[in-house]
Design a protein around this motif. Structure first.
Motif, PDB file in Angstrom:
ATOM      1  N   ASP A 100      26.485  68.540  66.849  1.00 48.39           N
ATOM      2  CA  ASP A 100      25.122  69.023  67.455  1.00 48.39           C
ATOM      3  C   ASP A 100      25.130  68.200  68.784  1.00 48.39           C
ATOM      4  OD1 ASP A 100      24.519  71.298  65.927  1.00 48.39           O
ATOM      5  OD2 ASP A 100      23.625  70.159  64.551  1.00 48.39           O
ATOM      6  N   GLY A 101      25.982  68.121  69.327  1.00 53.97           N
ATOM      7  CA  GLY A 101      25.889  67.292  70.684  1.00 53.97           C
ATOM      8  C   GLY A 101      25.794  65.771  70.523  1.00 53.97           C
ATOM      9  N   THR A 102      26.045  65.275  69.444  1.00 62.47           N
ATOM     10  CA  THR A 102      25.828  63.817  69.112  1.00 62.47           C
ATOM     11  C   THR A 102      27.232  63.155  68.480  1.00 62.47           C
ATOM     12  OG1 THR A 102      23.511  63.821  68.810  1.00 62.47           O
ATOM     13  CG2 THR A 102      24.963  61.583  68.292  1.00 62.47           C
ATOM     14  N   PRO A 103      27.838  62.527  69.785  1.00 59.89           N
ATOM     15  CA  PRO A 103      29.326  61.964  69.113  1.00 59.89           C
ATOM     16  C   PRO A 103      29.054  60.834  68.106  1.00 59.89           C
ATOM     17  CG  PRO A 103      28.987  62.001  71.543  1.00 59.89           C
ATOM     18  CD  PRO A 103      27.750  62.289  71.049  1.00 59.89           C
ATOM     19  N   THR A 104      29.811  61.184  66.967  1.00 58.54           N
ATOM     20  CA  THR A 104      29.690  60.262  65.800  1.00 58.54           C
ATOM     21  C   THR A 104      31.133  59.871  65.598  1.00 58.54           C
ATOM     22  OG1 THR A 104      27.599  61.310  65.025  1.00 58.54           O
ATOM     23  CG2 THR A 104      28.772  59.865  63.589  1.00 58.54           C
ATOM     24  N   ASN A 338      58.017  69.294  64.109  1.00 58.64           N
ATOM     25  CA  ASN A 338      57.566  68.948  65.531  1.00 58.64           C
ATOM     26  C   ASN A 338      56.237  68.404  65.095  1.00 58.64           C
ATOM     27  OD1 ASN A 338      59.870  70.026  66.516  1.00 58.64           O
ATOM     28  ND2 ASN A 338      58.696  71.607  67.799  1.00 58.64           N
ATOM     29  N   PRO A 339      55.525  67.637  66.100  1.00 55.36           N
ATOM     30  CA  PRO A 339      54.420  67.050  66.002  1.00 55.36           C
ATOM     31  C   PRO A 339      53.385  68.332  66.549  1.00 55.36           C
ATOM     32  CG  PRO A 339      55.285  66.399  68.087  1.00 55.36           C
ATOM     33  CD  PRO A 339      56.343  66.860  67.210  1.00 55.36           C
ATOM     34  N   ALA A 340      52.137  68.013  65.665  1.00 55.40           N
ATOM     35  CA  ALA A 340      50.696  69.193  65.982  1.00 55.40           C
ATOM     36  C   ALA A 340      49.759  68.020  66.376  1.00 55.40           C
ATOM     37  CB  ALA A 340      50.741  69.773  65.211  1.00 55.40           C
ATOM     38  N   TYR A 341      48.836  68.676  67.277  1.00 56.93           N
ATOM     39  CA  TYR A 341      47.813  67.962  67.892  1.00 56.93           C
ATOM     40  C   TYR A 341      46.494  68.734  67.508  1.00 56.93           C
ATOM     41  CZ  TYR A 341      51.374  65.146  69.941  1.00 56.93           C
ATOM     42  OH  TYR A 341      52.610  64.454  70.087  1.00 56.93           O
ATOM     43  N   ILE A 342      45.590  68.203  67.078  1.00 61.48           N
ATOM     44  CA  ILE A 342      44.313  68.624  66.904  1.00 61.48           C
ATOM     45  C   ILE A 342      43.127  67.873  67.423  1.00 61.48           C
ATOM     46  CG2 ILE A 342      42.443  69.549  65.150  1.00 61.48           C
ATOM     47  CD1 ILE A 342      44.601  70.088  63.237  1.00 61.48           C
ATOM     48  N   SER A 343      42.449  68.497  68.429  1.00 61.78           N
ATOM     49  CA  SER A 343      41.480  67.985  69.268  1.00 61.78           C
ATOM     50  C   SER A 343      40.176  68.480  69.451  1.00 61.78           C
ATOM     51  CB  SER A 343      42.129  68.027  70.902  1.00 61.78           C
ATOM     52  OG  SER A 343      43.112  67.552  70.846  1.00 61.78           O
ATOM     53  N   ASN A 344      39.272  67.621  69.980  1.00 58.28           N
ATOM     54  CA  ASN A 344      37.820  67.961  70.234  1.00 58.28           C
ATOM     55  C   ASN A 344      37.123  68.633  69.062  1.00 58.28           C
ATOM     56  OD1 ASN A 344      38.246  67.473  73.052  1.00 58.28           O
ATOM     57  ND2 ASN A 344      39.351  69.395  73.246  1.00 58.28           N
ATOM     58  N   TRP A 345      36.731  67.608  67.998  1.00 58.17           N
ATOM     59  CA  TRP A 345      36.429  68.073  66.867  1.00 58.17           C
ATOM     60  C   TRP A 345      35.004  68.269  66.945  1.00 58.17           C
ATOM     61  CZ3 TRP A 345      39.119  66.777  61.936  1.00 58.17           C
ATOM     62  CH2 TRP A 345      40.621  66.625  62.131  1.00 58.17           C
ATOM     63  N   ARG A 346      34.230  69.285  66.504  1.00 57.01           N
ATOM     64  CA  ARG A 346      32.689  69.466  66.679  1.00 57.01           C
ATOM     65  C   ARG A 346      32.329  70.362  65.309  1.00 57.01           C
ATOM     66  NH1 ARG A 346      36.730  71.701  70.392  1.00 57.01           N
ATOM     67  NH2 ARG A 346      35.269  73.568  71.336  1.00 57.01           N
ATOM     68  N   ILE A 347      31.176  69.917  64.895  1.00 55.92           N
ATOM     69  CA  ILE A 347      30.388  70.515  63.896  1.00 55.92           C
ATOM     70  C   ILE A 347      28.927  70.803  64.523  1.00 55.92           C
ATOM     71  CG2 ILE A 347      29.402  70.203  61.483  1.00 55.92           C
ATOM     72  CD1 ILE A 347      31.481  68.116  61.062  1.00 55.92           C
ATOM     73  N   THR A 348      28.728  72.201  64.360  1.00 48.13           N
ATOM     74  CA  THR A 348      27.461  72.585  65.021  1.00 48.13           C
ATOM     75  C   THR A 348      26.813  73.434  63.821  1.00 48.13           C
ATOM     76  OG1 THR A 348      28.633  74.576  65.865  1.00 48.13           O
ATOM     77  CG2 THR A 348      28.297  72.506  67.442  1.00 48.13           C
ATOM     78  N   SER A 349      25.093  73.242  64.005  1.00 52.56           N
ATOM     79  CA  SER A 349      24.456  74.356  63.410  1.00 52.56           C
ATOM     80  C   SER A 349      24.678  75.597  63.999  1.00 52.56           C
ATOM     81  CB  SER A 349      22.881  73.676  63.522  1.00 52.56           C
ATOM     82  OG  SER A 349      22.711  72.260  62.903  1.00 52.56           O
ATOM     83  N   ASN A 350      24.670  76.590  62.885  1.00 55.49           N
ATOM     84  CA  ASN A 350      24.870  78.076  63.190  1.00 55.49           C
ATOM     85  C   ASN A 350      23.591  78.372  64.146  1.00 55.49           C
ATOM     86  OD1 ASN A 350      27.173  78.195  61.907  1.00 55.49           O
ATOM     87  ND2 ASN A 350      26.475  79.145  60.364  1.00 55.49           N
ATOM     88  N   GLY A 351      23.923  79.151  65.275  1.00 59.97           N
ATOM     89  CA  GLY A 351      22.924  79.673  66.102  1.00 59.97           C
ATOM     90  C   GLY A 351      22.932  78.941  67.272  1.00 59.97           C
ATOM     91  N   GLY A 352      23.579  77.685  67.109  1.00 58.85           N
ATOM     92  CA  GLY A 352      23.303  76.773  68.472  1.00 58.85           C
ATOM     93  C   GLY A 352      24.674  76.826  69.151  1.00 58.85           C
ATOM     94  N   PRO A 353      24.776  76.434  70.567  1.00 60.52           N
ATOM     95  CA  PRO A 353      25.970  76.428  71.221  1.00 60.52           C
ATOM     96  C   PRO A 353      26.923  75.464  70.786  1.00 60.52           C
ATOM     97  CG  PRO A 353      24.107  75.432  72.636  1.00 60.52           C
ATOM     98  CD  PRO A 353      23.496  75.824  71.241  1.00 60.52           C
ATOM     99  N   ILE A 354      28.240  75.930  70.794  1.00 63.08           N
ATOM    100  CA  ILE A 354      29.052  75.046  70.351  1.00 63.08           C
ATOM    101  C   ILE A 354      29.380  74.159  71.619  1.00 63.08           C
ATOM    102  CG2 ILE A 354      31.675  74.825  70.056  1.00 63.08           C
ATOM    103  CD1 ILE A 354      31.646  77.162  68.409  1.00 63.08           C
ATOM    104  N   PRO A 355      29.291  72.863  71.505  1.00 60.09           N
ATOM    105  CA  PRO A 355      29.614  71.974  72.949  1.00 60.09           C
ATOM    106  C   PRO A 355      31.057  72.116  73.517  1.00 60.09           C
ATOM    107  CG  PRO A 355      29.416  70.472  70.905  1.00 60.09           C
ATOM    108  CD  PRO A 355      29.059  72.102  70.432  1.00 60.09           C
ATOM    109  N   THR A 356      30.858  71.903  74.797  1.00 63.20           N
ATOM    110  CA  THR A 356      31.898  71.912  75.609  1.00 63.20           C
ATOM    111  C   THR A 356      32.400  70.275  75.382  1.00 63.20           C
ATOM    112  OG1 THR A 356      31.177  73.096  77.205  1.00 63.20           O
ATOM    113  CG2 THR A 356      33.091  71.761  77.688  1.00 63.20           C
ATOM    114  N   PRO A 357      33.783  70.337  74.945  1.00 66.69           N
ATOM    115  CA  PRO A 357      34.386  68.967  74.747  1.00 66.69           C
ATOM    116  C   PRO A 357      33.970  68.127  75.984  1.00 66.69           C
ATOM    117  CG  PRO A 357      35.991  70.494  74.078  1.00 66.69           C
ATOM    118  CD  PRO A 357      34.824  71.303  74.881  1.00 66.69           C
ATOM    119  N   ALA A 358      33.517  66.674  75.675  1.00 70.22           N
ATOM    120  CA  ALA A 358      33.223  65.881  76.711  1.00 70.22           C
ATOM    121  C   ALA A 358      33.841  64.426  76.160  1.00 70.22           C
ATOM    122  CB  ALA A 358      31.569  65.697  76.702  1.00 70.22           C
ATOM    123  N   PRO A 359      34.141  63.719  77.505  1.00 64.98           N
ATOM    124  CA  PRO A 359      34.849  62.530  77.187  1.00 64.98           C
ATOM    125  C   PRO A 359      34.076  61.656  76.212  1.00 64.98           C
ATOM    126  CG  PRO A 359      34.471  62.625  79.472  1.00 64.98           C
ATOM    127  CD  PRO A 359      33.655  63.572  78.834  1.00 64.98           C
TER     128      PRO A 359
END
Length: 372
Positions: A100-104, A338-359
């Motif tokens: 929800d917008g807070t990097p942890t 082959n290697p795979a990559y999973i990035s920009n992990w986000r968990i958001t409360s439903n109804g709220g916007p999914i945050p744009t990945p940030a540094p």
């Protein structure tokens, strides 16, 4: 274990009326030990039970995750394999998750995390557990970050880099740790209830490769008609997966390029539904998973509401056809690893916007010790 060119997958195809085997059963069985012949006979008996029993996961019940045990193992660190031993900074797997917008910062001990803590690189053969602290003490439930996803949406960006048939890149939830350390020493459990491993509820958020994406619910109600020995639903019910032109190389969601995976956990009254959306450059594919008695059991029994351990990894097998057979066929498979990559992990409360990945923020400096 199985002498080639007549492995269990080919026997299954022969017994269920699928593509003919390359060698006749008598010739192949002549190469088998008595123990192998007994297993072959069991496979034929199940395959001959009727059309319904050879559809989907049913045709591979005895083998669909045997490769997991053989090619996936827990991580315990380089310090002599000590359980709970101190991990070097390179082994901690520090990962930023935007909640929800807070990097942890959490940890996937043993995983290679790159891109300033935003991307996990996947290669066989380890499986990793999402932890609140950098430890491999998997006996203590308090060490795990038990994700509570009801009313929330889990989102990541996935780059499969041509991961082929026979490969399985995954993340899923299980109700571990169990009391016994089991054969892996990590107190693992899942719905397959393997010998010398724990047995518990499992929700496969995503399993797949460059040809398929699959979501499967495995509740544990111990009352499965025709399967008196099942504590949990081994095949999974319900299941949602991609078909036809939805996903793959050059398909609606082109798996040769990065796509976004988003999974919403909605509770409507007493009903749980899970909606998975794959999106890429304005195109999307939705995989709905509506409520039924098995989804209700997962919700009612409390595992998914209490929070479950998050497991992720990459394994492979020659008989991954239970998952990718629609695109890859019924023959033996060879994962290209082959290697795979999973990035920009986000968990958001439903109804709220999914945050744009940030540094990701820079980690705080370690406190200085005062001279004594």
């Amino acid at each position: 274990f199985w002498p080639e060119p007549f492995g269990l997958t080919r026997l299954w195809n022969h017994a269920s009326g699928r593509r003919p085997t390359e060698h006749s059963p008598p010739l192949a069985m002549a190469q088998c030990s008595p123990l192998q012949l007994a297993a072959v006979a069991a496979a034929i008996a199940v395959a001959g039970a009727g059309p319904h029993d050879v559809v989907g996961h049913a045709r591979a019940n005895d083998t669909m995750k045997a490769g997991f045990v053989a090619s996936s193992r827990p991580f315990f660190g380089s310090a002599g394999g000590l359980r709970g031993g101190e991990l070097s900074s390179g082994e901690q797997g520090a990962l930023w998750i935007d909640e929800d917008g807070t990097p942890t910062r959490y940890y996937l001990p043993g995983a290679r995390v790159v891109d300033d803590g935003k991307t996990v690189e996947y290669r066989p053969p380890h499986r990793f557990y999402l932890m609140k602290r950098p430890t491999t003490d998997y006996s203590d439930a308090d060490n795990f970050y038990k994700v509570q996803l009801l009313g929330k949406t889990f989102t990541v960006d996935i780059d499969l880099r041509g991961v082929s048939c026979g490969c399985n890149v995954n993340f899923y939830l299980v109700d571990m740790p169990v009391a016994s350390p089991g054969q892996g020493g990590d107190h693992y459990c899942d719905a397959q209830c393997f010998p010398n491993m724990g047995c518990c509820e499992e929700f496969d958020m995503m399993e797949g490769n460059g040809n398929v994406q699959q979501v499967t619910n495995h509740a544990c109600t111990s009352n499965y008609a025709g399967h008196g020995d099942w504590r949990c639903h081994k095949w999974g019910n319900p299941e949602a997966k991609t078909h036809g032109g939805q996903f793959g190389f050059g398909k609606t969601i082109d798996s040769s390029r990065t796509f976004t995976f988003s999974q919403a956990y909605n509770v409507q009254g007493d009903n749980l539904e899970v909606i998975t959306t794959l999106s890429q450059e304005g195109r999307s594919v939705t995989l709905p998973m509506g409520s039924n008695d098995q989804m209700q059991a997962m919700l009612r029994d409390g595992s998914i509401s209490r929070g479950m351990a998050f497991v992720t990894g990459y394994w492979f097998a020659s008989d991954m056809n239970w998952m990718d057979g629609e695109a890859c066929g019924s023959g033996g498979e060879s994962c290209n690893q082959n290697p795979a990559y999973i990035s920009n992990w986000r968990i958001t409360s439903n109804g709220g916007p999914i945050p744009t990945p940030a540094p990701a923020p820079a980690p705080a400096p370690a406190p200085e010790e005062k001279p004594t």
